[in-house]
Structures are given as structure tokens and as C-alpha cells.
Design a protein around this motif. Sequence first.
Motif, PDB file in Angstrom:
ATOM      1  N   ASN A  39       0.857  -1.237  -0.023  1.00  0.00           N
ATOM      2  CA  ASN A  39       0.020  -0.089   0.005  1.00  0.00           C
ATOM      3  C   ASN A  39       0.879   1.098   0.109  1.00  0.00           C
ATOM      4  N   LEU A  78      -4.481 -11.270   0.910  1.00  0.00           N
ATOM      5  CA  LEU A  78      -5.478 -10.373   2.082  1.00  0.00           C
ATOM      6  C   LEU A  78      -4.972 -10.504   3.589  1.00  0.00           C
ATOM      7  N   ASP A 117      -6.855   2.758  -2.058  1.00  0.00           N
ATOM      8  CA  ASP A 117      -7.702   2.149  -1.298  1.00  0.00           C
ATOM      9  C   ASP A 117      -9.202   2.853  -1.619  1.00  0.00           C
ATOM     10  N   ARG A 166     -14.203  -3.211   1.391  1.00  0.00           N
ATOM     11  CA  ARG A 166     -13.970  -4.646   1.379  1.00  0.00           C
ATOM     12  C   ARG A 166     -13.558  -5.265  -0.155  1.00  0.00           C
ATOM     13  N   LYS A 190     -10.702  -3.859  -1.569  1.00  0.00           N
ATOM     14  CA  LYS A 190      -9.440  -4.443  -1.249  1.00  0.00           C
ATOM     15  C   LYS A 190      -9.492  -5.923  -1.978  1.00  0.00           C
ATOM     16  N   ALA A 195      -6.143  -6.121  -4.562  1.00  0.00           N
ATOM     17  CA  ALA A 195      -5.157  -7.098  -4.047  1.00  0.00           C
ATOM     18  C   ALA A 195      -5.066  -8.262  -4.875  1.00  0.00           C
TER      19      ALA A 195
END
Lengths: 739, 739
Positions: free
Chosen positions: A267, A698, B555, B690, B693, B697
Amino acid sequence: MFHIGRLSTVDLDEDITPEEDAVRSKPKEIPHNEKLLSLKYESLDYDNIENHLFLEEERRMGHMSFRCLEISRWVICGLIGVLTGLIACFIDIVVEKLAGVKYVVVKKSIDKNTEIGGMCISLILWAALNSAFVMVGAIIVAFFEPIAAGSGIPQIKCYLNGVKVPRVVRLKTLMVKVCGVICSVAGGLAVGKEGPMIHSGAVVAAGVSQGRSTSLKKDFKIFEYFRRDTEKRDFVSAGAAAGVSAAFGAPVGGVLFSLEEGASFWNQLLTWRIFFASMISTFTLNFVLSIYHKKTGELSSPGLINFGSFDLKYNIYEIPLFIVMGAIAYGCVNQMVSRRYVHRPCLQVMEAMLVAAVTATVSFAMIYFSNDCQPLETQKSSEDYSLQGFCADGEYSAMATAFFNTPERSVRSLFHSPAGTYKLETLGCFTLVYFFLACWTYGLTVSAGVFIPSLLIGAAWGRLFGIMLPYIALNPSVFTDPGKYALMGAAAQLGGIVRMTLSLTVILVEATGNVTYGLPIMLVLMTAKIVGDYFIEGLYDVHIKLQSVPFLHWDAPATSHSLTAREVMSSPVTCFNRVEKVGTIVDVLSNTSTNHNGFPVIIQTPGKLCGLILRSQLIVLLKHKVFVERARSRLRQRKLQLKDFRDAYPRFPPIQSIHVSQDERECMMDLTEFMNPTPYTVPQDTSLPRVFKLFRALGLRHLVVVDDDNRVIGLVTRKDLARYHLGKHGLEELHLAHT
Amino acid sequence: MFHIGRLSTVDLDEDITPEEDAVRSKPKEIPHNEKLLSLKYESLDYDNIENHLFLEEERRMGHMSFRCLEISRWVICGLIGVLTGLIACFIDIVVEKLAGVKYVVVKKSIDKNTEIGGMCISLILWAALNSAFVMVGAIIVAFFEPIAAGSGIPQIKCYLNGVKVPRVVRLKTLMVKVCGVICSVAGGLAVGKEGPMIHSGAVVAAGVSQGRSTSLKKDFKIFEYFRRDTEKRDFVSAGAAAGVSAAFGAPVGGVLFSLEEGASFWNQLLTWRIFFASMISTFTLNFVLSIYHKKTGELSSPGLINFGSFDLKYNIYEIPLFIVMGAIAYGCVNQMVSRRYVHRPCLQVMEAMLVAAVTATVSFAMIYFSNDCQPLETQKSSEDYSLQGFCADGEYSAMATAFFNTPERSVRSLFHSPAGTYKLETLGCFTLVYFFLACWTYGLTVSAGVFIPSLLIGAAWGRLFGIMLPYIALNPSVFTDPGKYALMGAAAQLGGIVRMTLSLTVILVEATGNVTYGLPIMLVLMTAKIVGDYFIEGLYDVHIKLQSVPFLHWDAPATSHSLTAREVMSSPVTCFNRVEKVGTIVDVLSNTSTNHNGFPVIIQTPGKLCGLILRSQLIVLLKHKVFVERARSRLRQRKLQLKDFRDAYPRFPPIQSIHVSQDERECMMDLTEFMNPTPYTVPQDTSLPRVFKLFRALGLRHLVVVDDDNRVIGLVTRKDLARYHLGKHGLEELHLAHT
């Protein structure tokens, strides 16, 4: 075919109550076995529990609150940097003072007693002083906090990987670590103070970011938002990076260390904060040391060890030579690991003292018997490398310079002294003796790092290599400077022992301050790793394996596509209903044989997954008696807040300490509000690499396996994935053990 | 509440057939609007399609095959590094040669004609030469490959983010880019050759890793395993890093650039390979240039631009001054962005020529009218910075030095010239004029970077700041060296324009070779970013927004917890059955209004999800006529192999080019073997952060939203997530547009 019919995965709770903690001052005796995977380690949860309470809080928070949180994160990182830098300063200055006092005393004694009898007195004095320092260091480690032994890097690696190593980030550990390092370095052991800085930085981060100290029973009531694994782990990454940065003056290397070891999910903002902590840390160290050395503002010592700047050019035809050096550097690990373990604290202390005395004696003998006296004028460097030893006036003893200095200075001397400073025999003897001393010292119950001895051994044989080259080369005139071979030897040796790659390259490049050395250092480290891995794993990895830690690597084993989630998962799984009887919950939690940490929540009739709840949450709920009575006299449960969970974090009490009366056992508990309503799931046919990727990317702790109808059929945890590894004969499976 | 009832998510197919390609030499006119999100961009898929074919192949592969693949990856990265380094050398040497010829011609003319009339001839000669160079550069960009305009960094940012920007990594683009950069730099425009190196590296990587060139219709039949988005994107990261590394001599900076922009999932081995490519690239450049400069083996030029080593110390009280400098550096972006766009290629070429002529004229006038003549002896540096210009013998003109040099040399001169080299007025004039020239030049249809002009402007006003300090300070004696202010000004200006943080800090630290400057550079860049972001986004981000690219940040917006997958997803979704009628498939694919790229595959009766199939896969299946006839005369479908899919990658033909007869329309297609049987799913109540992410990811392209019974109810794609961003008034939503 790899599926073993075991009952269920157990993610054992290893939380220790303060009472347990007090009586248990020596480590558990774990049968070390690298074919086992211990169940005693809990995992960290990098996934947010997005239950109703959490979502409610997040939705209540405005834009400004998030900005304030972000600012707090930066402030914490700044604090971590400053504190880590100050700790490094403290260690450096105290070691220097203590060693200074010791050297003065011993030197005076030598100067006074030049005859043989007097020599013995000096030797005994020296050995006694060293043993005394080491005794103090060994006692505090062996009796007060055994986890502070060694460098702490394997433990931090595990923590960043997502394994909760007990007591590793506590204040007490930090205290013992700092004092222990000072004692063992001042005691003249063949150890360094750099490795422990990484551990120290991590502890600082874990403490500062939580805004309280459980050990000191002091809660500052700040940073409460950060009291969960996700946030804490991010800060610990920053702390580890700050530690590397302070140790080597390598802020970028620090960031890369943290990323290499920990953060699978990169990140930008997080990395930027880690970098900030690293920068502040090296700057603080630099600034404070510059004041201490009375050269305020000069900022010339960015790290605990500085290699001095390398201005030497290398030629392209030297690169193959460097690579050869990389290939011969894996030797040490075997010796280090084969050390037998002494388990009784008293014996551990005695052993450490013995090693200290032997180190002093051997050094003394080496200095005495070698007669490598060099005229002082060959030594042009302004730093006080040279020591007269037993040489005539106007000369200095090369052996004394190598042994009697701090290892940091010896490394620098090996890198930068002009050609001809060291004789072949001197270096050869020194390398051999120091090698055996370092291997013996490694694994003592003292806080100490392995970086500096590795660098020193490597630099010594590297320089030896460089000195010998002209004798065997066709054109000796091109190999005039052995200094760069010392550097490459140091890199090779360090790489061969710790097997870090990316971060170590950057650390070494930053420490030498010459970017053109990047490519050869990288090639040397790669060779050292490839050749070394063929024989034995790196020192840290061997230790992690010996501890049977469920360590997750970056990818699933290459040949594991034949396995699916169905074969990997643990089943049957203990599930709870949304509204569950308190008695059932207490019974399940108390069942020590299936010591689960995560429970899928299901809708009874069709068995469909509707959430996931953790043991720690249930414990808090039981403790606060959040029950609905069967008679529905009180219709609403007692309202719990996120704060209650955060206050209990991270040392949740064990189930045995919670008393539930017989009446209460008949009550019901409504889990709806507390469970994570949207846990990640995979279908049962998912291949292992796919499961692995999801889990690793995750940072999950539990991954629910469901069938086509969304019914729970299994649970994948860290141990289920860490079990598989690529051995010599293809895919191998480790066994799980309750050790 | 944010849910807009639009029909479905469209992940538009923008693949261009060769025929289309040929007729379309000018860019599509896109109505630039930063409140829109374009649907014309396809996403890259970082998720492996683990269908039967893939799993079968993986299971067949032994341990050795995986090792061979790993070695291939390293070889490719080495090749990428070497080629990128060679391209950088080529650009550097050709520019030097061309500029040398130009300077000699102009200088001769000036020396010959010292009277006013002759001056005009020299001026015209200079302007004409510049315009000629720029004309060539502009013509090839405007007429042959418009995507090669500018630095290419925004496009590479998008690519690494996962957006498929058409034609950005093609061989033709590389050719045009390299020639264009050479022309525009040799033409004396206020541009740099560093930015385009990043793009060049990326193209090299995309080409080499695929083992073929579609443009040249040459397939080497190697590296076929790497013909998919996952692998290709990894290599492109390495290429971009190698480009940065060659441009600035900053291998670590290159790695961090790639990670900052692209890789959300940090993989140790991948990063290590990226680092390898970077190292090889800077080494190749260094080595070839050292041979070219006849100093073989000296390795003194690791990058296209070298700042020279900074040995100056700074004091802690200077840091606030540096921060102030950071705060005043955001100005340029507005000017740059406000440039109007000229769309007709002819006009674009004319405009570029005009700018080139004006640049020459202005420089000439400045040199002529300034009389900042300095005695030559103040210039101690060995490099040939000084130019006599219109000064007397034994003197040199500071203005001529600033303007007549290559910008790289000017930057170095501003950093390292001793105090007193430049007069206040000279620098002031230069800063202003160069600022306006740079802003005008930016956005021309030429290949050129913005790094060097930014550095130059920043260094100029930084030095100005440093020169003025003694006049306003209480204790002027402490501000003796303006060089470090020039460095900080350069950092601030560059940071204010491009808003890179981590990677830029490391790049600058590596280019200056002094790690103690890390902290002030970092603080300056942070200030520049924070202050700048308050007014306007960075240059690259503004461009990305103007192009309406669905760019995913790190994000989800902080305040987006109130949104759930149900509100974010697109629905209804077009699904296929496991065995689907060919006609249906052709019809769905041909429907241009709902130009989907991914289709969930369901089991008809309960509508349960059982897989996901991509448009590209269906196209290949249709092309190879993998049908099962209704009459079941041929029971088995034609066997397709992974190779067929890889051969078609990445330019899948459009559905219109595939002929399906009426009989064939009645056949069935069995998708079971080709679909991804385990797509990632989320329940509909999952919060946006969520979902975000998970999506980010794993680098997903499609994420299926299912209900409690595992029935498909929606699909989340990149556009659904990129729509939400944090505006001035809280969460804002962009509109989707078919532009």
C-alpha cells in the motif's frame, strides 16, 4: 491423496494470562523437529472484522475523522523513528563507554606488566572483565526473558508473516534486549548490535501504536482505533524498518526489509509512512551522535555501522571473481545450527561466561604470538585503527588491530586499509579463529546479532582472496586493491548466512554509498543464495523451521495445482448458530482437544454460512455477559461497543478464567451484531495456489470453504497451507503437532 | 442511494483489427471531461483463468519445468535490462551528436558575424535548425503514432494499474517514441529525454516477454507460457523500472516506481527480478557510455542524467527553509494543463515548429541582452559548462551557459557551480522565461518528458532562493552555498508537478549519491504534495482524469463504508449456461449496446454460479468452431489447447470478423472446460472497501456478487469501483460514458 483424516484444524490459543506468565520464566521445552508444524502459534488477522459495530463506527466517522486518524498514523511513525533512533544512540554510546573503560584498564595492565608473569595477570583481568559483562547479559536473558536471546530477527520475520509469537513485542523484552546487547558487545563476544535493533524497533512500534503498556498497566487512552492486528502489524513493519535504518544508515533498505519479510499487500501510503519512520530514525541517530561527538550538524554517522564511502572502481572482468566468492560462502550456517542447545538457565549463563573468557584468551594469544608488526606510516586513515600491541614503538600490530577493536572498526579497516596492511598469515589465522568463535558464540543465551561477525569473517577471507589474487593471476598489476574483495567477501558471507536478497543488496549499497557496486553485490548475493539453498536453508529459515512455525512463503509450491481446497481444508468444522446457547459456546471454547479460534456462523436449517466469529470475540461477549435470557424478560442484549473489544486486545483472558453460572448457561447469545457477516469464501474445487494467493494477499486467518449451496464444508487456516512444501522428492506434507 | 439504474456494466472491447488500425492514423477525438468515466478502456486480468486446460497443463508440468520457466523469467528480465540500457545509450549518443553538429554550425556563424545584421543570420540559422529537428519529431508522432506523444508516463501508470491502453506497448510506438525524443531534444525544446525512457522500457518488456512481434508478424515460438495478462504485466513493471533506472541511474528508485504505480500484490521473487532488470539496465548504459567516452570500465555515468555527487552538509535549521520551498512549488501544473489542445495533425506539427523557433529566438535574445559576464577562473569544474557567448575573452556568459547547454548540464551547473557564478537578475530572467517556455512546450505533439524542465526550473528558482537568503538572514554567513537550495528547489518543483513521493525521493537520493539528503528531500516532496493536492492534482493524474480512465487508487474512499456490493455492482448480468446455443452466444457478443467482456456461467434451473468466461475465450472458441452438434453426431467437441488461446493473445479478433453459418448457430457449445470454474465471489452485503480490497489486491477484472444461495445477482468491474471518489463535498460518483 494428500488428505489425512484428522478431525479438525486447531488454531491453538496460546494467550497467556498474567498469572501463568509470572511462574513461567523459562521457555517451554519444544521438541525441535523440522518435519512438524506446531499448533501452538496463533495467527494474526490482517482482515478487518467488518461487523455491525465496526461498520456503524465507520459510517459515523466523517471525512475529518479519517484525516485525523491519518495524521495520528504519521505522528506514531515519527515517534517510532525518534525512539528507535534514540535507543540505537543509547546502545552505541553505552557500549563505547563501557568498552573504553575496559580497554583502558586492560591496556594499562599490559603496559605495566611486560614480563610473562604480568602478562598472565593482564590476560586474567581481560577475561574476567569480559566474563563479568557477559554474565550480566546472560543472566537477564536466561532468567527474565528468554525470547530476548539472539537477534530476534526470526521472531520478527514470523510476526510480520502473520504469526503471533508470544511475548515478542513486549516492553520487558525490549528492556532485556537492550541491556543484553550492551553487555554482550561490551563483553567482547563475537557478536553485533545491529540485528537486535530490528527487534527493538518492532517492540517500540508495537508499544507506541497502542497508546498503552500492559506491562506497566498504563493506558494513555489514545490511539484506541489502532488496537487490532491489522493496524498493529503495519506499525510493527514501520518499527522493523526504523530498526534496520538505524542499524545500517539504510532507510530504503529498511523499507525493503519490511516489505520483503512482511507486507504482502503493498500500500502506497503505508510504505510511505514506513519510509518516514526509517528516515526519522536514521536522522535522529545521526543528529544525536553528531552532538555526542561534538560535531553538531555534521551528520556523518547515519547508522550504527558505517562502511565508509567506497570510491574504488571495479572492472567488468572482476565480476566473475566476485561471483565465485559468492559461491563459496554458505559454509557457516551448518556450523551455527549444529550447536547443541543448553536448556538450564544456570548452565546457559556459565556457558556464555566460558565463551567470553575463551574469546579473550584466544585473542590475547593471537596478538601475542603473531608478530605482524607494520610501520605506522602505512596507516594513513585518520581513524584510530592502529594498536601498538606488542610491537616496537612506531609500529602497530595488525593482529591486535583486528582483534582488539570493536568489530565495526575492524570491518572498516579491512575494507579501507591500503594494500599491504595485513599479512597473509595474520588474516588467515584471524579468519579461522574468528569463524570458530562466531559459530560457538552463536546460539548463546545472550542478545546479539549475527550481522557483524558475518561481515567480519567475510571481509577477512575476502581480503585474503584479494591478497592472494596477484599471486595466481597472469597480470598481477590489475589486482592492486584487496579492499573491494573484502567488501564482496563480506556481502557473500552475510548473504550466505541470512539469505536475504533485495533488502540486503540495498542495505549494503546504502552503507557503501556507491550505487555502481549494486550490480556486483546483487550478483554475489544471488549466487550465495542459490548455491547456499542447494545445501541448507538460511539461518533464520532453519530457526523458523526448528521452531515448527507455520510460516507462509510467497507462493504455493509450484507443483501443488493438483490439490484443491477440499483436500487442504480442515473438516468437520465446529459452527455456531446466529443465536446460540451460552452453554454450548462455553463447552466448545473449553474443549482443549479442539482448541479452535474461528467459528463459522450458520443459519440452522440449511446450514448456510452467514458469518464468522472469533474466539476472542466470544470471550469478550462471555465476560460482559451479553446474553438474551430464554424467558425474554430482557429483550435486548447488553449493548457492547467496539471499545470493549479494543480494551481487551491483545491479551484476551482464557475461557477458564470466565465464570458462567448454571442459569447463565441456559441463556442465549445473539452473535449477529458481532460476527463478521461477509467472510471470504472459496468453492471446494479451488486449487491450492488460488486459495494460497487469496489467503496471502489479504493476510487472512480463516478462509471458509463452501459448497455450491453456500453451506460450510471446511475451514482453511494458516497451518493447512503452511503444511505443503517442496522437498527433494516433490511435494511434501508436514505433520501437525500440539507441541 | 448511489445506485443508478443502468442496464449493465459494460467492459468495452476496444481491440482493433489490423484493417481498422491502418485507416485510423489520427487519434479519436475524445470529449475530455473529468466528471466522466470512459467505457472504452478494457481492463487487464491479473487473475489466472484456472480452467481445466490450465490445470491440466500445470499438473502435467514437473518440478523441472517450473524451474525452467523461472530461469526464462530471469533471462527475459536480463534482456529487458540490456535492451533498455542500449536504447538509452542510443538516444544519448545520437542526441549528443546531433546537438554537437548544431552547436558547431551556430557557433561558427556567430563567430563569423559579430555585427547586428550577421547576428540575425545566426539567429535564423539557429531557429531553422531547431524547427527542422522538431518538425521531423512532430510529423512522426502526429501522423504515425499519436500515442507516442508526451512522456508516456500517464499511459504506463494506467497500464500498470490494470487498464489496457490501446497500442501503448507496440513496437511501432517504441520506434516513434525513440526518434521523436531524439528530434525534440536535439531541436532545443524545453523537454527532457528521461520520461520517455520509462515508456520505452515498458514497450521493450512487453515485446521481449511475448517472444514475438505482431507488428513484424514474427513469432519466435518462445516464451509462449507468458502470453497472458498476468505475466505480461509483471514484465512490463520490470521494463518500466529498467527505464527509470537507465534514465536516472537509480535502480532502487526504478523498482519503487514500478511498485508505487503498479504492483499491488508484492511478490518477493517478482520484485527481485524487477531489481535485476533495473540493475542490468543502468549497468549496460554505464558500460556502453564508458566505452563511448573512451574511459572503458570507469562506470561513471549510471544514468542519462547525473546530478554529480553532493558532499555539502546541511544544517538542521535549514530544514524549515527547505519545507517552505516545497510549499511554493505547485504552480506549474495549472499552466501546463490549461494548454488548449490542437487536434489536426498539420496544425500540431506547425505549432511544434513555432515553439522551437520561439525557444531559439528567446534564448538568443536573452543571451544577447544579458551581460552577466564572469571571469573564467571562478569556474573550477572540469566539465565544459562555460560558454563565452558575447563576452570578452577570458570571460564567459552565465546566461549563455544556462540556455545554450543541454538542460542536463544546466541542472548540474546550477547544483554545483560555486556561489557567485550566477547573478540574481540572470537567474530571475532565466527562471521566468524557461517556465513559460516549458509550459508552452508541454502538450505539444512531440515525444518528450517533463522531468528535466521541471528540475531545471526548480533548480533555477531554488538557487535564486539560496542567493537571496543571505540578504534577508540575520546571520548571512551560514548561507554560503546556494547549490543545496538549487537541489531542494528542483525536488520541490518536480514533486509539485508529478506528485510522486516514495520513488521520487529514492530516485533523487540515488542521483545525488548522498543518503543524508534523504530526509530533507522527503520532507520537501511531502510538503509539495500536500500543498499541491490542496489546489490541483498532479500532472499525470490530471491527464488520466481528462482521459476518463477508470484508474483504481490504493484504497476505497475513506467514507465509503456505507456502500455495499449490492449498490455498487452492475445488474442484471448476462449469463450463459454451461452448454449454450452458439446463436445465443453470437448474438450476445454482437450486441454493441451491452458490450460485455465477462460472463458468469450458471446452472440453469436454480441459477447457481458455476464459472466465469471471458469474451476473448468465446471468440477463440467461435473461431475454432468448437461446437457440439445438436444431433450429437459428433459427440466430442473439437479439442482446443491452451496454445490456441495464447496464439490469439492479445489481439483477439472482433466478433464481426467471425462468420457463423445458420446451421452452426443451432449447434451447442460446452463451456465447462474453458470457463474459470472458481471465480472469486462476494456476498451482496459486503462493504465497498472490502470489495475494493479484494479486487485491488488480486488484480481482478470481474468479481461476481452472489446471494445466500450462490445465485448470481451482479458483477463488479473496475468501472464500478473507480466511479466513487472523495470530492470536496464528500463521496462523489462519476458518470459512465461510451466515449
